[in-house]
Enzyme design. Structure first.
Site, PDB file in Angstrom:
ATOM      1  CG  HIS A 238      -4.293  -7.246   8.705  1.00 18.19           C
ATOM      2  ND1 HIS A 238      -5.071  -7.610   9.776  1.00 18.19           N
ATOM      3  CD2 HIS A 238      -4.730  -7.991   7.643  1.00 18.19           C
ATOM      4  CE1 HIS A 238      -5.930  -8.540   9.387  1.00 18.19           C
ATOM      5  NE2 HIS A 238      -5.735  -8.783   8.103  1.00 18.19           N
TER       6      HIS A 238
ATOM      7  CB  THR B 246      -0.894   0.018   1.253  1.00 22.61           C
ATOM      8  OG1 THR B 246      -1.808  -1.078   1.198  1.00 22.61           O
ATOM      9  CG2 THR B 246      -1.670   1.319   1.356  1.00 22.61           C
TER      10      THR B 246
END
Length: 329
Positions: free
Chosen positions: A243, A190
Site C-alpha cells: 500500500h 508493483t
C-alpha cells in the site's frame, strides 16, 4: 491480524564469504508485488519473477553492473502483462494508465524517477535516463513526457489489457480497490529488483501502474527515493511493494536500511520495518532486500508475494507464506 500469522521470510548469509575474493559473488532478487494473488494468476506470476531473476543474473554473470541488472529485470516484468507495470497496468479513475518508477545506484547514490507517465512501456528505463541525462532526480507527467520525446523514447499505445479494462469497469472506487488489492483477488503488482554486482556495487529499481481507480495524478511510494526503493553501497538495497500511502508514511525502504545499519540482519530489519508500518498506519506490504555483503531477504505481510533470486548456480523462489523452492541452473 497479519502479525499473528506466519510471515514468509528467506535469508541467505552464505554470500558474505565473498569478501575473501577480489570479486564479489553476484546476487539478484526480484518481486512481483505483495497482495492476495488469485490462484488463476499464480503460475504466470511465479514464472514471470523466475524469468526476470534469470535475465538479471545473466547480466551480472557477464560482468554487467548492478544498475544494468535491475533495469533489465524490471523491464522483463514491465513487458509481462501478468504484472501491474508497463503492459497490463491498472487504470486510474479516468480509465488511463499512469506509471511510476525509480532506479538507484548504490555506488554514488545516483537516482532517477518518473511519475504519472503515459504511453511508456518501460518507465524504469526512462527513470534511468533521468538519472543519467539530466541534472534532476524526478520528472512527472507532462514534463516526463516531453523529456521522453526529446530522447526519442518510443510511445506505446497497447498498455491496457482486456482483463484490466474488464476489472476497471466492474470496480467501484479507489477506497474499495485498496481493500481488495491487498486482501482479496483483485491485483496490485508493483514490481522491483535489487542486485549486487561482482565489483561490490548494489542497485535497486521499482516500477508500478499504481492502484486501480486512483485519482488522476496520484503518486504512490514506487518512484519516491527512500520509500519505494533505496540503494547505498554502505548498507544495501531495497525494493518495496504494498500500500503506497502506508509505505510513504514510514519511508519503508530507508527504514529497513536504517535497521541494517544498526546491526540487524536483512531479514530482521525487513520484518521489524513491516511490523512498524502495520502498527503505525495499518499498512501491509513486502520488500526484497540485499545487503552490501550479499545477504538477501524476501518478506511480506500480505497473503502472497512472488519473489525469486539467483545466487551462484541456484534459483530460489517463493509465492505463499513460508514457501521456499530451489532449482539448480
Amino acid at each position: 491480524m497479519w502479525q499473528e500469522a506466519e510471515k514468509l521470510f528467506v535469508v541467505n548469509k552464505a554470500a558474505s564469504s565473498s569478501h575473501e575474493n577480489k570479486l564479489m559473488k553476484t546476487v539478484i532478487v526480484v518481486h512481483g508485488g505483495a497482495w492476495d494473488v488469485p490462484d488463476a494468476a499464480a503460475e504466470a506470476t511465479v514464472a514471470g519473477v523466475k524469468n526476470a531473476a534469470q535475465v538479471g543474473d545473466t547480466v551480472l554473470r557477464s560482468g554487467g553492473s548492478a544498475i544494468d541488472a535491475v533495469e533489465r529485470a524490471v523491464r522483463c516484468l514491465e513487458d509481462d502483462p501478468t504484472f501491474d507495470a508497463g503492459h497490463g497496468s491498472v487504470l486510474n479513475a479516468a480509465g488511463e494508465v499512469e506509471l511510476d518508477s525509480l532506479i538507484m545506484d548504490g555506488k554514488n547514490l545516483a537516482a532517477g524517477a518518473v511519475a504519472s507517465v503515459r504511453n511508456i512501456a518501460n518507465p524504469v528505463s526512462l527513470a534511468r535516463a533521468v538519472m543519467e541525462k539530466t541534472d534532476h532526480v524526478m520528472l512527472t507527467d507532462r514534463g516526463a513526457g516531453m523529456f521522453a520525446d526529446s530522447i526519442s523514447t518510443p510511445l506505446a499505445h497497447d498498455l491496457v489489457t482486456e482483463l484490466e479494462l474488464e476489472e476497471w469497469e466492474h470496480s467501484n472506487s479507489y477506497r474499495d480497490g485498496v481493500k481488495r488489492f491487498f486482501n482479496t483477488n483483485r491485483g496490485h503488482d508493483t514490481v522491483g529488483a535489487v542486485a549486487l554486482d561482482s565489483f561490490g556495487n548494489v542497485a535497486c529499481a521499482t516500477s508500478t501502474g499504481g492502484i486501480r481507480n486512483k485519482m488522476v495524478g496520484r503518486v504512490g511510494d514506487s518512484p519516491i527515493i527512500g520509500s519505494g526503493g533505496y540503494a547505498d553501497n554502505g548498507s544495501g538495497a531495497v525494493s518495496c511493494t504494498g500500500h503506497g500511502e502506508s509505505i510513504l508514511k514510514v519511508t519503508l525502504a530507508r527504514l529497513i536500511l536504517f535497521h541494517m545499519e544498526q546491526g540487524k540482519c536483512a531479514l530482521e530489519a525487513t520484518n521489524m520495518s513491516l511490523q512498524h508500518m502495520f502498527d503505525r498506519v495499518k499498512g501491509c506490504g513486502g520488500a526484497v532486500v540485499l545487503s552490501s555483503t550479499g545477504e538477501w531477504a524476501a518478506s511480506f505481510t500480505t497473503p502472497r508475494m512472488a519473489w525469486a533470486t539467483v545466487t551462484e548456480d541456484t534459483l530460489h523462489h517463493g509465492f505463499n507464506q513460508r514457501e521456499h523452492f530451489t532449482e539448480k541452473l
